[in-house]
Design an enzyme around this catalytic site. Sequence first.
Site, PDB file in Angstrom:
ATOM      1  N   CYS A 185       0.976  -1.259   0.129  1.00  0.00           N
ATOM      2  CA  CYS A 185      -0.138  -0.111   0.049  1.00  0.00           C
ATOM      3  C   CYS A 185       1.032   1.306  -0.380  1.00  0.00           C
ATOM      4  CB  CYS A 185      -1.377  -0.320   0.891  1.00  0.00           C
ATOM      5  SG  CYS A 185      -2.193  -1.284   1.100  1.00  0.00           S
ATOM      6  N   HIS A 230      -3.150   6.992   2.944  1.00  0.00           N
ATOM      7  CA  HIS A 230      -3.692   5.703   2.538  1.00  0.00           C
ATOM      8  C   HIS A 230      -5.142   5.881   2.912  1.00  0.00           C
ATOM      9  CE1 HIS A 230      -3.843   2.042   1.025  1.00  0.00           C
ATOM     10  NE2 HIS A 230      -3.730   1.035   2.243  1.00  0.00           N
ATOM     11  N   ASN A 252      -9.947  -0.538  -0.145  1.00  0.00           N
ATOM     12  CA  ASN A 252      -8.230  -0.211  -0.353  1.00  0.00           C
ATOM     13  C   ASN A 252      -8.099  -0.823  -1.862  1.00  0.00           C
ATOM     14  OD1 ASN A 252      -5.835  -0.479   0.235  1.00  0.00           O
ATOM     15  ND2 ASN A 252      -6.150  -1.447   1.790  1.00  0.00           N
TER      16      ASN A 252
HETATM   17  O1  UT7 Z   1      -4.176  -1.330   3.494  1.00  0.00           O
HETATM   18  C1  UT7 Z   1      -2.981  -2.329   4.004  1.00  0.00           C
HETATM   19  C2  UT7 Z   1      -2.871  -2.198   5.506  1.00  0.00           C
HETATM   20  N1  UT7 Z   1      -4.522  -2.531   5.815  1.00  0.00           N
HETATM   21  C3  UT7 Z   1      -4.965  -1.856   6.811  1.00  0.00           C
HETATM   22  O2  UT7 Z   1      -4.526  -1.189   7.532  1.00  0.00           O
HETATM   23  C4  UT7 Z   1      -6.296  -2.621   7.916  1.00  0.00           C
HETATM   24  C5  UT7 Z   1      -5.760  -2.412   9.096  1.00  0.00           C
HETATM   25  N2  UT7 Z   1      -7.046  -3.518   9.914  1.00  0.00           N
HETATM   26  C6  UT7 Z   1      -8.588  -3.120   9.874  1.00  0.00           C
HETATM   27  O3  UT7 Z   1      -8.516  -2.260   9.172  1.00  0.00           O
HETATM   28  C7  UT7 Z   1      -9.393  -4.026  10.691  1.00  0.00           C
HETATM   29  O4  UT7 Z   1      -8.742  -4.334  11.704  1.00  0.00           O
HETATM   30  C8  UT7 Z   1     -10.247  -4.820   9.931  1.00  0.00           C
HETATM   31  C9  UT7 Z   1     -11.414  -3.443   8.363  1.00  0.00           C
HETATM   32  C10 UT7 Z   1      -9.245  -4.653   9.437  1.00  0.00           C
HETATM   33  C11 UT7 Z   1     -11.459  -5.582  10.828  1.00  0.00           C
HETATM   34  O5  UT7 Z   1     -12.004  -4.538  11.319  1.00  0.00           O
HETATM   35  P1  UT7 Z   1     -11.570  -4.965  13.647  1.00  0.00           P
HETATM   36  O6  UT7 Z   1     -12.585  -4.099  14.222  1.00  0.00           O
HETATM   37  O7  UT7 Z   1     -10.151  -4.832  13.669  1.00  0.00           O
HETATM   38  O8  UT7 Z   1     -12.602  -6.252  13.853  1.00  0.00           O
HETATM   39  P2  UT7 Z   1     -12.101  -7.544  14.456  1.00  0.00           P
HETATM   40  O9  UT7 Z   1     -11.154  -8.320  13.212  1.00  0.00           O
HETATM   41  O10 UT7 Z   1     -11.360  -7.430  15.662  1.00  0.00           O
HETATM   42  O11 UT7 Z   1     -13.229  -7.914  14.375  1.00  0.00           O
HETATM   43  C12 UT7 Z   1     -14.011  -8.537  15.283  1.00  0.00           C
HETATM   44  C13 UT7 Z   1     -15.412  -9.092  14.768  1.00  0.00           C
HETATM   45  C14 UT7 Z   1     -15.336  -9.873  14.803  1.00  0.00           C
HETATM   46  O12 UT7 Z   1     -16.283 -11.169  16.283  1.00  0.00           O
HETATM   47  P3  UT7 Z   1     -15.748 -11.762  17.603  1.00  0.00           P
HETATM   48  O13 UT7 Z   1     -14.763 -12.319  17.424  1.00  0.00           O
HETATM   49  O14 UT7 Z   1     -16.393 -10.072  17.850  1.00  0.00           O
HETATM   50  O15 UT7 Z   1     -17.045 -12.243  17.765  1.00  0.00           O
HETATM   51  C15 UT7 Z   1     -14.884 -10.670  13.714  1.00  0.00           C
HETATM   52  O16 UT7 Z   1     -15.363 -12.203  13.002  1.00  0.00           O
HETATM   53  O17 UT7 Z   1     -15.775  -8.499  13.666  1.00  0.00           O
HETATM   54  C16 UT7 Z   1     -15.958  -9.886  13.229  1.00  0.00           C
HETATM   55  N3  UT7 Z   1     -16.168  -9.286  11.593  1.00  0.00           N
HETATM   56  C17 UT7 Z   1     -16.844  -9.859  11.263  1.00  0.00           C
HETATM   57  N4  UT7 Z   1     -18.524  -9.283  10.737  1.00  0.00           N
HETATM   58  C18 UT7 Z   1     -19.280  -9.022  10.041  1.00  0.00           C
HETATM   59  C19 UT7 Z   1     -15.253  -9.610  10.949  1.00  0.00           C
HETATM   60  N5  UT7 Z   1     -14.808  -9.469   9.329  1.00  0.00           N
HETATM   61  C20 UT7 Z   1     -16.465  -9.298   9.289  1.00  0.00           C
HETATM   62  C21 UT7 Z   1     -17.724  -9.121   8.045  1.00  0.00           C
HETATM   63  N6  UT7 Z   1     -18.814  -8.671   8.808  1.00  0.00           N
HETATM   64  N7  UT7 Z   1     -16.818  -8.378   6.920  1.00  0.00           N
END
Ligand code: UT7
Length: 336
Positions: A116, A256, A286
Amino acid sequence: MGKITAAITGVGAYLPEYVLDNEELSRMVDTSDEWIMTRIGIKTRHILKGEGLGTSYLGSEAVKDLLEKTDTDPMDIDVVICATVTPDMFFPSTANLIAYKSGMKNAFGFDLSAACSGFLFALTTASKMIESGTYKRIIVVGADKMSSIIDYEDRNTCPIFGDGAGAVLLEPNTEGFGMLDAELHSDGGGSIHLYMKAGGSAYPATAETVAKREHYVHQDGKQVFKAAVSNMADVAEHVMLRNKLTADDITYLVPHQANMRIIEATANRIGLPADKCMINIQKYGNTTAATLPLCLWDYETRLKKGDNLLFATFGGGYTWGAGYLKWAYDGGDFSR
Ligand code: UT7
Protein backbone atom coordinates in the site's frame (compact mmCIF):
# COMPACT_ATOMS: atom_id res chain seq x y z
CA MET A 1 18.33 28.66 -11.94
CA GLY A 2 16.85 27.07 -8.81
CA LYS A 3 17.33 23.51 -7.65
CA ILE A 4 15.49 20.92 -9.77
CA THR A 5 12.48 19.35 -8.08
CA ALA A 6 9.97 16.87 -9.52
CA ALA A 7 6.51 18.37 -10.00
CA ILE A 8 3.32 16.46 -10.69
CA THR A 9 1.97 18.00 -13.91
CA GLY A 10 -1.04 15.74 -14.48
CA VAL A 11 -3.13 12.92 -13.01
CA GLY A 12 -5.01 10.12 -14.76
CA ALA A 13 -7.00 7.18 -13.45
CA TYR A 14 -9.06 4.16 -14.34
CA LEU A 15 -11.71 2.29 -12.41
CA PRO A 16 -13.29 -0.83 -13.88
CA GLU A 17 -16.99 -0.71 -14.63
CA TYR A 18 -18.27 -3.44 -12.32
CA VAL A 19 -19.28 -2.17 -8.86
CA LEU A 20 -19.44 -4.62 -5.96
CA ASP A 21 -21.59 -3.11 -3.21
CA ASN A 22 -22.12 -4.15 0.41
CA GLU A 23 -25.51 -5.71 -0.39
CA GLU A 24 -23.94 -8.11 -2.89
CA LEU A 25 -21.07 -8.88 -0.47
CA SER A 26 -23.60 -9.67 2.27
CA ARG A 27 -24.99 -12.41 0.02
CA MET A 28 -21.47 -13.85 -0.46
CA VAL A 29 -20.22 -13.91 3.17
CA ASP A 30 -21.71 -13.40 6.65
CA THR A 31 -21.45 -9.60 6.83
CA SER A 32 -23.63 -6.49 6.56
CA ASP A 33 -23.59 -2.96 5.20
CA GLU A 34 -23.82 -1.72 8.79
CA TRP A 35 -20.71 -3.67 9.96
CA ILE A 36 -18.63 -2.67 6.93
CA MET A 37 -19.64 1.01 7.14
CA THR A 38 -19.00 1.22 10.91
CA ARG A 39 -15.76 -0.78 11.08
CA ILE A 40 -14.17 0.17 7.72
CA GLY A 41 -16.21 2.90 5.98
CA ILE A 42 -16.58 1.31 2.53
CA LYS A 43 -19.81 1.29 0.53
CA THR A 44 -18.65 0.11 -2.91
CA ARG A 45 -15.53 -1.10 -4.68
CA HIS A 46 -14.77 -1.58 -8.40
CA ILE A 47 -13.86 -5.03 -9.72
CA LEU A 48 -12.10 -5.81 -13.01
CA LYS A 49 -13.88 -8.60 -14.90
CA GLY A 50 -12.83 -10.14 -18.20
CA GLU A 51 -10.69 -13.03 -19.32
CA GLY A 52 -6.96 -12.26 -19.30
CA LEU A 53 -7.30 -8.69 -18.03
CA GLY A 54 -4.73 -7.92 -15.35
CA THR A 55 -3.10 -4.96 -13.65
CA SER A 56 -1.42 -3.78 -16.86
CA TYR A 57 -4.91 -3.22 -18.30
CA LEU A 58 -5.87 -1.01 -15.34
CA GLY A 59 -2.52 0.81 -15.51
CA SER A 60 -2.53 1.39 -19.26
CA GLU A 61 -6.09 2.77 -19.15
CA ALA A 62 -4.99 5.21 -16.40
CA VAL A 63 -1.95 6.21 -18.47
CA LYS A 64 -4.16 6.73 -21.53
CA ASP A 65 -6.33 9.10 -19.48
CA LEU A 66 -3.21 10.94 -18.23
CA LEU A 67 -1.63 11.31 -21.69
CA GLU A 68 -4.89 12.59 -23.19
CA LYS A 69 -5.56 15.08 -20.37
CA THR A 70 -2.05 16.50 -20.49
CA ASP A 71 -1.79 16.29 -24.29
CA THR A 72 1.48 14.40 -23.93
CA ASP A 73 3.07 12.37 -26.73
CA PRO A 74 3.76 8.84 -25.39
CA MET A 75 7.09 8.93 -27.26
CA ASP A 76 8.25 11.76 -24.94
CA ILE A 77 8.11 9.61 -21.79
CA ASP A 78 11.54 8.51 -20.48
CA VAL A 79 10.60 6.15 -17.63
CA VAL A 80 7.53 4.28 -16.32
CA ILE A 81 7.46 2.96 -12.77
CA CYS A 82 4.52 0.77 -11.76
CA ALA A 83 3.85 0.22 -8.07
CA THR A 84 1.87 -2.99 -7.64
CA VAL A 85 1.60 -6.23 -5.67
CA THR A 86 -0.59 -7.85 -8.31
CA PRO A 87 1.62 -7.87 -11.43
CA ASP A 88 0.15 -9.53 -14.53
CA MET A 89 2.96 -12.09 -14.24
CA PHE A 90 6.25 -12.50 -12.33
CA PHE A 91 7.89 -11.27 -15.49
CA PRO A 92 7.92 -9.29 -17.66
CA SER A 93 7.21 -6.35 -15.41
CA THR A 94 3.79 -4.74 -15.49
CA ALA A 95 5.46 -1.39 -16.24
CA ASN A 96 6.90 -2.95 -19.39
CA LEU A 97 3.45 -4.08 -20.51
CA ILE A 98 1.92 -0.69 -19.70
CA ALA A 99 4.63 1.09 -21.72
CA TYR A 100 3.99 -1.26 -24.65
CA LYS A 101 0.20 -0.90 -24.51
CA SER A 102 0.41 2.89 -24.24
CA GLY A 103 2.92 3.41 -27.06
CA MET A 104 5.72 4.69 -24.79
CA LYS A 105 8.39 3.20 -27.03
CA ASN A 106 11.25 5.37 -25.75
CA ALA A 107 10.61 4.62 -22.08
CA PHE A 108 12.19 1.96 -19.92
CA GLY A 109 10.06 0.59 -17.10
CA PHE A 110 10.18 -1.40 -13.91
CA ASP A 111 7.84 -2.46 -11.11
CA LEU A 112 8.19 -1.47 -7.49
CA SER A 113 6.74 -3.65 -4.75
CA ALA A 114 5.89 -1.95 -1.46
CA ALA A 115 2.21 -2.90 -1.10
CA CYS A 116 0.00 0.00 0.00
CA SER A 117 3.02 2.32 0.26
CA GLY A 118 4.11 1.45 -3.27
CA PHE A 119 2.94 4.67 -4.90
CA LEU A 120 4.78 6.90 -2.40
CA PHE A 121 7.93 4.76 -2.67
CA ALA A 122 7.73 5.00 -6.49
CA LEU A 123 6.98 8.74 -6.44
CA THR A 124 10.04 9.31 -4.23
CA THR A 125 12.24 7.14 -6.47
CA ALA A 126 11.03 8.91 -9.62
CA SER A 127 11.55 12.32 -8.01
CA LYS A 128 15.19 11.52 -7.29
CA MET A 129 15.63 10.44 -10.94
CA ILE A 130 14.21 13.79 -12.10
CA GLU A 131 16.29 15.75 -9.55
CA SER A 132 19.44 14.09 -10.94
CA GLY A 133 18.80 15.95 -14.19
CA THR A 134 19.01 12.73 -16.22
CA TYR A 135 15.28 12.20 -16.89
CA LYS A 136 12.67 14.75 -17.96
CA ARG A 137 9.33 12.93 -18.01
CA ILE A 138 8.47 10.03 -15.74
CA ILE A 139 5.09 8.38 -15.30
CA VAL A 140 4.41 6.79 -11.93
CA VAL A 141 1.53 4.32 -11.91
CA GLY A 142 -0.14 2.85 -8.82
CA ALA A 143 -2.27 -0.10 -9.91
CA ASP A 144 -3.67 -3.22 -8.30
CA LYS A 145 -6.17 -5.87 -9.26
CA MET A 146 -6.73 -6.91 -5.64
CA SER A 147 -9.71 -9.08 -6.64
CA SER A 148 -7.18 -11.53 -8.14
CA ILE A 149 -5.72 -12.34 -4.68
CA ILE A 150 -8.77 -11.89 -2.42
CA ASP A 151 -10.68 -14.83 -0.97
CA TYR A 152 -14.35 -14.02 -1.47
CA GLU A 153 -15.19 -16.63 1.18
CA ASP A 154 -13.18 -14.76 3.88
CA ARG A 155 -15.23 -12.00 5.48
CA ASN A 156 -12.12 -10.64 7.27
CA THR A 157 -10.57 -9.46 4.02
CA CYS A 158 -13.07 -9.44 1.13
CA PRO A 159 -14.98 -6.27 2.11
CA ILE A 160 -11.78 -4.20 2.28
CA PHE A 161 -10.20 -4.31 -1.16
CA GLY A 162 -11.02 -3.08 -4.67
CA ASP A 163 -9.36 -2.76 -8.10
CA GLY A 164 -8.16 0.46 -9.71
CA ALA A 165 -5.26 2.47 -11.07
CA GLY A 166 -3.94 6.00 -10.95
CA ALA A 167 -1.02 7.60 -12.79
CA VAL A 168 0.88 10.87 -12.48
CA LEU A 169 3.26 12.67 -14.81
CA LEU A 170 6.42 14.05 -13.18
CA GLU A 171 8.48 16.82 -14.79
CA PRO A 172 11.39 19.00 -13.64
CA ASN A 173 10.56 22.29 -11.91
CA THR A 174 12.92 25.04 -10.80
CA GLU A 175 10.42 27.25 -8.97
CA GLY A 176 10.08 25.19 -5.81
CA PHE A 177 7.02 23.09 -6.77
CA GLY A 178 6.79 19.30 -6.54
CA MET A 179 8.17 16.68 -4.15
CA LEU A 180 10.04 18.54 -1.44
CA ASP A 181 10.59 15.80 1.14
CA ALA A 182 9.77 12.20 2.01
CA GLU A 183 10.52 9.76 4.79
CA LEU A 184 10.10 6.06 3.99
CA HIS A 185 10.34 2.98 6.20
CA SER A 186 10.05 -0.78 6.01
CA ASP A 187 10.10 -3.56 8.60
CA GLY A 188 10.08 -7.19 7.48
CA GLY A 189 9.05 -8.19 11.01
CA GLY A 190 5.53 -7.12 10.06
CA SER A 191 5.37 -9.58 7.16
CA ILE A 192 3.64 -12.27 9.26
CA HIS A 193 0.61 -10.02 9.80
CA LEU A 194 -0.18 -9.17 6.17
CA TYR A 195 0.99 -11.37 3.32
CA MET A 196 0.14 -13.85 0.59
CA LYS A 197 1.93 -17.07 1.48
CA ALA A 198 2.12 -19.10 -1.71
CA GLY A 199 2.94 -18.57 -5.36
CA GLY A 200 6.42 -17.11 -4.84
CA SER A 201 9.78 -18.87 -4.69
CA ALA A 202 9.41 -19.95 -1.04
CA TYR A 203 6.12 -21.77 -1.58
CA PRO A 204 5.59 -22.27 -5.33
CA ALA A 205 2.08 -23.12 -6.45
CA THR A 206 1.03 -26.73 -5.92
CA ALA A 207 -2.34 -28.43 -5.77
CA GLU A 208 -1.91 -28.37 -1.98
CA THR A 209 -1.24 -24.59 -1.73
CA VAL A 210 -4.35 -23.99 -3.82
CA ALA A 211 -6.44 -26.37 -1.69
CA LYS A 212 -5.22 -24.61 1.48
CA ARG A 213 -6.25 -21.21 0.01
CA GLU A 214 -2.69 -19.90 0.37
CA HIS A 215 -2.83 -17.78 -2.81
CA TYR A 216 -5.00 -15.20 -1.09
CA VAL A 217 -4.25 -12.20 1.15
CA HIS A 218 -3.97 -13.13 4.79
CA GLN A 219 -4.29 -10.31 7.31
CA ASP A 220 -4.24 -10.10 11.09
CA GLY A 221 -6.42 -7.00 11.03
CA LYS A 222 -5.96 -5.92 14.65
CA GLN A 223 -2.13 -6.02 14.51
CA VAL A 224 -2.07 -4.15 11.20
CA PHE A 225 -4.57 -1.60 12.47
CA LYS A 226 -2.44 -0.72 15.54
CA ALA A 227 0.78 -0.51 13.52
CA ALA A 228 -0.89 1.60 10.81
CA VAL A 229 -2.31 4.19 13.20
CA SER A 230 0.91 4.79 15.12
CA ASN A 231 3.38 4.62 12.23
CA MET A 232 1.37 6.74 9.77
CA ALA A 233 0.87 9.49 12.33
CA ASP A 234 4.51 9.37 13.56
CA VAL A 235 6.02 9.62 10.10
CA ALA A 236 3.59 12.37 9.04
CA GLU A 237 4.59 14.34 12.15
CA HIS A 238 8.31 13.89 11.37
CA VAL A 239 7.86 15.28 7.87
CA MET A 240 5.82 18.23 9.19
CA LEU A 241 8.41 19.04 11.85
CA ARG A 242 11.34 18.74 9.45
CA ASN A 243 9.67 21.13 7.01
CA LYS A 244 8.36 23.48 9.72
CA LEU A 245 4.78 22.82 8.63
CA THR A 246 1.87 23.38 11.01
CA ALA A 247 -1.60 21.93 10.46
CA ASP A 248 -2.64 25.37 9.12
CA ASP A 249 0.02 25.17 6.39
CA ILE A 250 -1.33 21.89 5.00
CA THR A 251 -4.03 22.13 2.35
CA TYR A 252 -4.75 18.41 2.28
CA LEU A 253 -3.61 15.23 3.96
CA VAL A 254 -3.49 12.51 1.27
CA PRO A 255 -3.75 9.31 3.32
CA HIS A 256 -3.74 5.69 2.24
CA GLN A 257 -7.38 4.56 2.14
CA ALA A 258 -7.36 1.35 4.23
CA ASN A 259 -9.90 2.12 6.92
CA MET A 260 -11.88 5.28 7.71
CA ARG A 261 -10.92 4.93 11.39
CA ILE A 262 -7.19 4.85 10.52
CA ILE A 263 -7.58 7.96 8.33
CA GLU A 264 -9.43 9.83 11.11
CA ALA A 265 -6.89 8.79 13.77
CA THR A 266 -3.99 9.98 11.60
CA ALA A 267 -5.69 13.32 10.84
CA ASN A 268 -6.50 13.81 14.54
CA ARG A 269 -2.93 13.10 15.65
CA ILE A 270 -1.56 15.81 13.35
CA GLY A 271 -4.39 18.23 14.17
CA LEU A 272 -6.12 18.32 10.78
CA PRO A 273 -9.91 18.70 10.48
CA ALA A 274 -11.85 16.21 8.33
CA ASP A 275 -12.33 18.71 5.48
CA LYS A 276 -8.54 18.85 5.00
CA CYS A 277 -8.36 15.13 4.44
CA MET A 278 -8.76 13.50 1.01
CA ILE A 279 -11.25 10.66 1.42
CA ASN A 280 -12.73 8.36 -1.23
CA ILE A 281 -12.54 5.01 0.59
CA GLN A 282 -16.36 4.81 0.59
CA LYS A 283 -16.37 4.56 -3.25
CA TYR A 284 -13.30 2.49 -4.10
CA GLY A 285 -12.23 0.63 -0.93
CA ASN A 286 -8.55 -0.14 -0.48
CA THR A 287 -7.00 -0.28 -3.95
CA THR A 288 -3.51 -0.80 -2.44
CA ALA A 289 -0.96 1.07 -4.63
CA ALA A 290 -3.72 3.07 -6.35
CA THR A 291 -5.23 4.84 -3.33
CA LEU A 292 -2.98 7.94 -3.36
CA PRO A 293 -3.21 8.75 -7.09
CA LEU A 294 -6.96 8.06 -7.02
CA CYS A 295 -7.25 10.65 -4.22
CA LEU A 296 -5.30 13.19 -6.31
CA TRP A 297 -7.50 12.40 -9.31
CA ASP A 298 -10.74 12.84 -7.34
CA TYR A 299 -9.62 16.12 -5.73
CA GLU A 300 -7.66 17.52 -8.68
CA THR A 301 -10.21 20.20 -9.63
CA ARG A 302 -10.12 21.59 -6.06
CA LEU A 303 -6.32 21.92 -6.00
CA LYS A 304 -4.53 25.21 -6.55
CA LYS A 305 -0.94 25.99 -7.51
CA GLY A 306 1.09 26.23 -4.30
CA ASP A 307 -1.15 23.96 -2.18
CA ASN A 308 0.79 21.93 0.37
CA LEU A 309 -0.04 18.20 0.30
CA LEU A 310 1.07 15.71 2.92
CA PHE A 311 1.03 12.03 1.86
CA ALA A 312 0.84 9.34 4.56
CA THR A 313 0.83 5.59 3.90
CA PHE A 314 1.04 2.22 5.60
CA GLY A 315 0.95 -1.25 4.13
CA GLY A 316 2.10 -4.84 3.98
CA GLY A 317 5.77 -5.49 4.52
CA TYR A 318 5.40 -3.56 6.76
CA THR A 319 6.03 -0.43 4.68
CA TRP A 320 5.15 3.12 5.59
CA GLY A 321 6.04 6.71 4.83
CA ALA A 322 5.06 10.33 4.44
CA GLY A 323 5.83 12.88 1.75
CA TYR A 324 5.55 16.64 1.34
CA LEU A 325 4.58 17.94 -2.10
CA LYS A 326 3.86 21.47 -3.28
CA TRP A 327 1.15 21.24 -5.97
CA ALA A 328 2.26 22.78 -9.28
CA TYR A 329 -0.93 23.82 -11.11
CA ASP A 330 -4.51 24.97 -10.70
CA GLY A 331 -6.77 21.91 -10.91
CA GLY A 332 -8.59 21.60 -14.19
CA ASP A 333 -6.00 23.74 -15.98
CA PHE A 334 -4.51 21.45 -18.60
CA SER A 335 -3.09 24.21 -20.80
CA ARG A 336 0.31 24.00 -19.11
O1 UT7 B 1 -3.85 -1.50 3.49
C1 UT7 B 1 -2.99 -2.29 4.23
C2 UT7 B 1 -3.15 -2.02 5.63
N1 UT7 B 1 -4.35 -2.64 6.12
C3 UT7 B 1 -5.02 -2.05 7.08
O2 UT7 B 1 -4.67 -0.96 7.45
C4 UT7 B 1 -6.18 -2.78 7.70
C5 UT7 B 1 -6.10 -2.66 9.18
N2 UT7 B 1 -7.14 -3.38 9.89
C6 UT7 B 1 -8.45 -3.02 9.83
O3 UT7 B 1 -8.81 -2.13 9.10
C7 UT7 B 1 -9.42 -3.72 10.74
O4 UT7 B 1 -8.70 -4.45 11.71
C8 UT7 B 1 -10.41 -4.65 10.01
C9 UT7 B 1 -11.36 -3.82 9.19
C10 UT7 B 1 -9.66 -5.60 9.10
C11 UT7 B 1 -11.22 -5.45 11.02
O5 UT7 B 1 -11.85 -4.57 11.94
P1 UT7 B 1 -11.75 -4.82 13.52
O6 UT7 B 1 -12.56 -3.78 14.16
O7 UT7 B 1 -10.29 -4.88 13.87
O8 UT7 B 1 -12.47 -6.20 13.68
P2 UT7 B 1 -11.91 -7.57 14.24
O9 UT7 B 1 -11.02 -8.23 13.24
O10 UT7 B 1 -11.37 -7.38 15.63
O11 UT7 B 1 -13.23 -8.38 14.36
C12 UT7 B 1 -14.26 -8.00 15.30
C13 UT7 B 1 -15.43 -8.94 15.11
C14 UT7 B 1 -15.02 -10.42 15.13
O12 UT7 B 1 -16.06 -11.14 15.78
P3 UT7 B 1 -15.91 -11.61 17.30
O13 UT7 B 1 -14.66 -12.41 17.36
O14 UT7 B 1 -15.80 -10.32 18.08
O15 UT7 B 1 -17.16 -12.36 17.53
C15 UT7 B 1 -14.98 -10.78 13.67
O16 UT7 B 1 -15.23 -12.16 13.45
O17 UT7 B 1 -16.03 -8.70 13.84
C16 UT7 B 1 -16.09 -9.94 13.12
N3 UT7 B 1 -15.92 -9.64 11.70
C17 UT7 B 1 -16.97 -9.35 10.90
N4 UT7 B 1 -18.29 -9.23 11.13
C18 UT7 B 1 -19.08 -8.91 10.11
C19 UT7 B 1 -14.81 -9.61 10.97
N5 UT7 B 1 -15.08 -9.28 9.70
C20 UT7 B 1 -16.42 -9.12 9.62
C21 UT7 B 1 -17.30 -8.78 8.59
N6 UT7 B 1 -18.61 -8.68 8.88
N7 UT7 B 1 -16.88 -8.52 7.34
